[in-house]
Structure formats: structure tokens, C-alpha cells
Design a protein around this motif. Structure first.
Motif, PDB file in Angstrom:
ATOM      1  N   TYR A 177       2.163  21.946   8.112  1.00  0.00           N
ATOM      2  CA  TYR A 177       2.245  20.701   7.952  1.00  0.00           C
ATOM      3  C   TYR A 177       2.998  20.243   6.737  1.00  0.00           C
ATOM      4  N   VAL A 178       3.579  18.823   6.983  1.00  0.00           N
ATOM      5  CA  VAL A 178       4.123  18.487   5.600  1.00  0.00           C
ATOM      6  C   VAL A 178       3.462  17.009   5.535  1.00  0.00           C
ATOM      7  N   THR A 179       3.380  16.688   4.242  1.00  0.00           N
ATOM      8  CA  THR A 179       2.606  15.597   3.870  1.00  0.00           C
ATOM      9  C   THR A 179       3.910  14.117   3.233  1.00  0.00           C
ATOM     10  N   ARG A 180       3.643  13.132   4.001  1.00  0.00           N
ATOM     11  CA  ARG A 180       4.564  12.135   3.794  1.00  0.00           C
ATOM     12  C   ARG A 180       4.075  11.121   3.020  1.00  0.00           C
ATOM     13  N   VAL A 181       4.477  10.483   1.868  1.00  0.00           N
ATOM     14  CA  VAL A 181       4.068   9.672   0.955  1.00  0.00           C
ATOM     15  C   VAL A 181       4.982   8.488   0.886  1.00  0.00           C
ATOM     16  N   CYS A 182       4.897   7.228   1.422  1.00  0.00           N
ATOM     17  CA  CYS A 182       5.451   5.909   1.522  1.00  0.00           C
ATOM     18  C   CYS A 182       4.876   5.078   0.504  1.00  0.00           C
ATOM     19  N   ASP A 219      -7.626   0.756  -3.798  1.00  0.00           N
ATOM     20  CA  ASP A 219      -7.606   0.057  -2.599  1.00  0.00           C
ATOM     21  C   ASP A 219      -5.956   0.103  -2.220  1.00  0.00           C
ATOM     22  N   SER A 220      -5.119   0.380  -3.018  1.00  0.00           N
ATOM     23  CA  SER A 220      -3.754   0.084  -2.789  1.00  0.00           C
ATOM     24  C   SER A 220      -3.242   1.688  -1.975  1.00  0.00           C
ATOM     25  N   ILE A 221      -3.975   2.556  -2.033  1.00  0.00           N
ATOM     26  CA  ILE A 221      -3.689   3.841  -1.181  1.00  0.00           C
ATOM     27  C   ILE A 221      -4.380   3.959   0.162  1.00  0.00           C
ATOM     28  N   ASP A 222      -3.555   4.332   1.271  1.00  0.00           N
ATOM     29  CA  ASP A 222      -3.897   4.312   2.637  1.00  0.00           C
ATOM     30  C   ASP A 222      -3.643   5.642   3.218  1.00  0.00           C
ATOM     31  N   ASP A 223      -4.944   6.519   3.653  1.00  0.00           N
ATOM     32  CA  ASP A 223      -4.672   7.581   4.136  1.00  0.00           C
ATOM     33  C   ASP A 223      -4.416   7.381   5.702  1.00  0.00           C
ATOM     34  N   LEU A 224      -3.409   7.830   6.580  1.00  0.00           N
ATOM     35  CA  LEU A 224      -3.159   7.584   7.816  1.00  0.00           C
ATOM     36  C   LEU A 224      -3.761   8.857   8.726  1.00  0.00           C
ATOM     37  N   GLY A 225      -3.971   9.775   8.020  1.00  0.00           N
ATOM     38  CA  GLY A 225      -4.356  10.973   8.813  1.00  0.00           C
ATOM     39  C   GLY A 225      -3.050  11.810   9.411  1.00  0.00           C
ATOM     40  N   GLU A 226      -3.225  12.468  10.654  1.00  0.00           N
ATOM     41  CA  GLU A 226      -2.255  12.892  11.253  1.00  0.00           C
ATOM     42  C   GLU A 226      -1.676  12.158  11.997  1.00  0.00           C
ATOM     43  N   VAL A 227      -0.218  12.152  11.808  1.00  0.00           N
ATOM     44  CA  VAL A 227       0.728  11.304  12.428  1.00  0.00           C
ATOM     45  C   VAL A 227       1.941  12.009  12.876  1.00  0.00           C
ATOM     46  N   LYS A 228       2.275  11.539  14.195  1.00  0.00           N
ATOM     47  CA  LYS A 228       3.613  12.152  14.680  1.00  0.00           C
ATOM     48  C   LYS A 228       4.650  11.448  14.014  1.00  0.00           C
ATOM     49  N   LYS A 229       5.677  12.302  13.775  1.00  0.00           N
ATOM     50  CA  LYS A 229       7.185  12.115  13.022  1.00  0.00           C
ATOM     51  C   LYS A 229       7.665  10.979  13.832  1.00  0.00           C
ATOM     52  N   ASP A 279      -0.142  20.627   3.288  1.00  0.00           N
ATOM     53  CA  ASP A 279      -1.174  19.553   3.755  1.00  0.00           C
ATOM     54  C   ASP A 279      -1.824  19.540   2.230  1.00  0.00           C
ATOM     55  N   PHE A 280      -1.380  18.379   1.705  1.00  0.00           N
ATOM     56  CA  PHE A 280      -2.010  17.673   0.597  1.00  0.00           C
ATOM     57  C   PHE A 280      -2.469  16.480   0.531  1.00  0.00           C
ATOM     58  N   THR A 281      -3.047  16.073   1.538  1.00  0.00           N
ATOM     59  CA  THR A 281      -3.763  14.557   1.787  1.00  0.00           C
ATOM     60  C   THR A 281      -4.524  14.503   0.973  1.00  0.00           C
ATOM     61  N   ASP A 282      -5.679  15.256   0.910  1.00  0.00           N
ATOM     62  CA  ASP A 282      -6.838  15.081   0.159  1.00  0.00           C
ATOM     63  C   ASP A 282      -6.592  15.110  -1.399  1.00  0.00           C
ATOM     64  N   ASP A 283      -5.676  15.979  -1.891  1.00  0.00           N
ATOM     65  CA  ASP A 283      -5.582  16.103  -3.523  1.00  0.00           C
ATOM     66  C   ASP A 283      -4.708  15.183  -3.960  1.00  0.00           C
ATOM     67  N   LYS A 311       0.795  -1.228   0.249  1.00  0.00           N
ATOM     68  CA  LYS A 311      -0.207   0.060  -0.058  1.00  0.00           C
ATOM     69  C   LYS A 311       0.975   1.299  -0.060  1.00  0.00           C
ATOM     70  N   ILE A 312       0.241   2.237  -0.641  1.00  0.00           N
ATOM     71  CA  ILE A 312       0.996   3.625  -0.620  1.00  0.00           C
ATOM     72  C   ILE A 312       0.390   4.099   0.531  1.00  0.00           C
ATOM     73  N   THR A 313       1.081   4.591   1.748  1.00  0.00           N
ATOM     74  CA  THR A 313       0.823   5.275   2.607  1.00  0.00           C
ATOM     75  C   THR A 313       0.839   6.853   2.770  1.00  0.00           C
ATOM     76  N   ILE A 314      -0.081   7.532   2.999  1.00  0.00           N
ATOM     77  CA  ILE A 314       0.012   9.171   2.967  1.00  0.00           C
ATOM     78  C   ILE A 314      -0.214   9.568   4.420  1.00  0.00           C
ATOM     79  N   ALA A 315       0.495  10.294   5.064  1.00  0.00           N
ATOM     80  CA  ALA A 315       0.379  10.881   6.387  1.00  0.00           C
ATOM     81  C   ALA A 315       0.672  12.334   6.354  1.00  0.00           C
ATOM     82  N   LYS A 316       0.002  13.131   7.300  1.00  0.00           N
ATOM     83  CA  LYS A 316       0.115  14.479   7.386  1.00  0.00           C
ATOM     84  C   LYS A 316       0.756  14.533   8.729  1.00  0.00           C
ATOM     85  N   ILE A 317       2.038  15.248   8.710  1.00  0.00           N
ATOM     86  CA  ILE A 317       2.725  15.414   9.879  1.00  0.00           C
ATOM     87  C   ILE A 317       2.981  16.873  10.085  1.00  0.00           C
TER      88      ILE A 317
END
Length: 142
Positions: A71-76, A132-142, A113-117, A58-64
Motif C-alpha cells: 500500500y501507499v498512504t496519501r496525505v492531502c 477534527d480537521s483530520i479525516d481518514d478515508l480508509g482504502e481508496v482506489k487511485k 500503510d501508515f494510516t493509523d500512525d 480537512k487533511i485527508t488520509i487515504a490508503k491506496i
């Protein structure tokens, strides 16, 4: 003197008819072993690392959070889909008009903060990545 102090070296010299140089009591390794020692690197044999077989994850997207309301957006996980991270980083930076960088072996940090776009943008640019392979984690601590 050699026969008296080093009888084993003297015995080897007297057995072989060809004159040999005295190595100071240190035995020279046979020819085959000498080649092996030249190949061996410091610290023992080098282990060959096998590449891990990457199954599409899965590609994980998190807002830190950063400072105050920033905020910064992390894409893994984009590397598992054979997506060039450097190309993806340039694309995100140009698309969102912000700074983006590849920080780890499979991580892209986008300033803002570009988690939605970003979910829509990934699906448009790389059609092999499904919803299905993209997962949004929401706000996460680094």
C-alpha cells in the motif's frame, strides 16, 4: 511615381516639411500605440491570477493499494494549514523509514500503510492541526 501609385502617402509627405522614409505603404502607428504593442504579449493580454483564499480545510488520509499486499498512504490538505510540504515529506520519510514524495500541489505519497500512525504524528509535529480537521478515508482506489 509615388504620387501616381500611392497618393495618400505622397499627401502625408508633402504636408510635413521634414523628409520621411517610405514604409512600403504600411502606416506607422502613433507613438502611444507603439508603446502599448510592445507591452502586449503573445496571445493577448496576460490575465493576473489571483491567489485563492484558503480556508483551513480537512487533511485527508487515504490508503491506496499497489501490488499484492502493498500500500501507499496519501496525505492531502496540509498546504491549507501553511505547512511546508517538502519539510513534511522529509519528516515522514525519516519518521517511518520509508520513501515519501510530494506528487501534486497539495499531496504527499508515503510508501507503506501508515494510516493509523500518521494521525498522531501530524498532531505532535504540527499542533495547529486539531483532531477534527483530520479525516481518514480508509482504502481508496487511485
Amino acid at each position: 511615381w509615388l504620387e501616381k501609385n500611392f497618393p495618400d502617402v505622397f499627401a502625408r509627405m508633402s504636408v510635413g516639411n521634414a523628409p520621411k522614409q517610405d514604409t512600403g505603404g504600411v502606416e506607422a502607428p502613433p507613438v502611444g500605440e507603439e508603446d502599448e504593442k510592445k507591452k502586449q504579449k503573445r496571445g493577448g493580454r496576460g490575465q493576473i491570477k489571483q491567489k485563492k483564499k484558503t480556508v483551513p480545510q480537512k487533511i485527508t488520509i487515504a490508503k491506496i493499494p499497489r501490488a499484492k499486499k502493498k500500500y501507499v498512504t496519501r496525505v492531502c490538505g496540509m498546504n491549507t494549514f501553511d505547512i511546508d510540504l517538502k519539510e513534511a515529506q522529509r519528516f515522514f520519510a525519516q519518521k517511518f523509514s520509508c520513501g515519501a514524495s510530494v506528487t501534486a500541489e497539495d499531496e504527499i505519497i508515503i510508501q507503506g500503510d501508515f494510516t493509523d500512525d500518521i494521525i498522531d504524528v501530524i498532531q505532535e509535529k504540527w499542533p495547529e492541526v486539531d483532531d477534527d480537521s483530520i479525516d481518514d478515508l480508509g482504502e481508496v482506489k487511485k
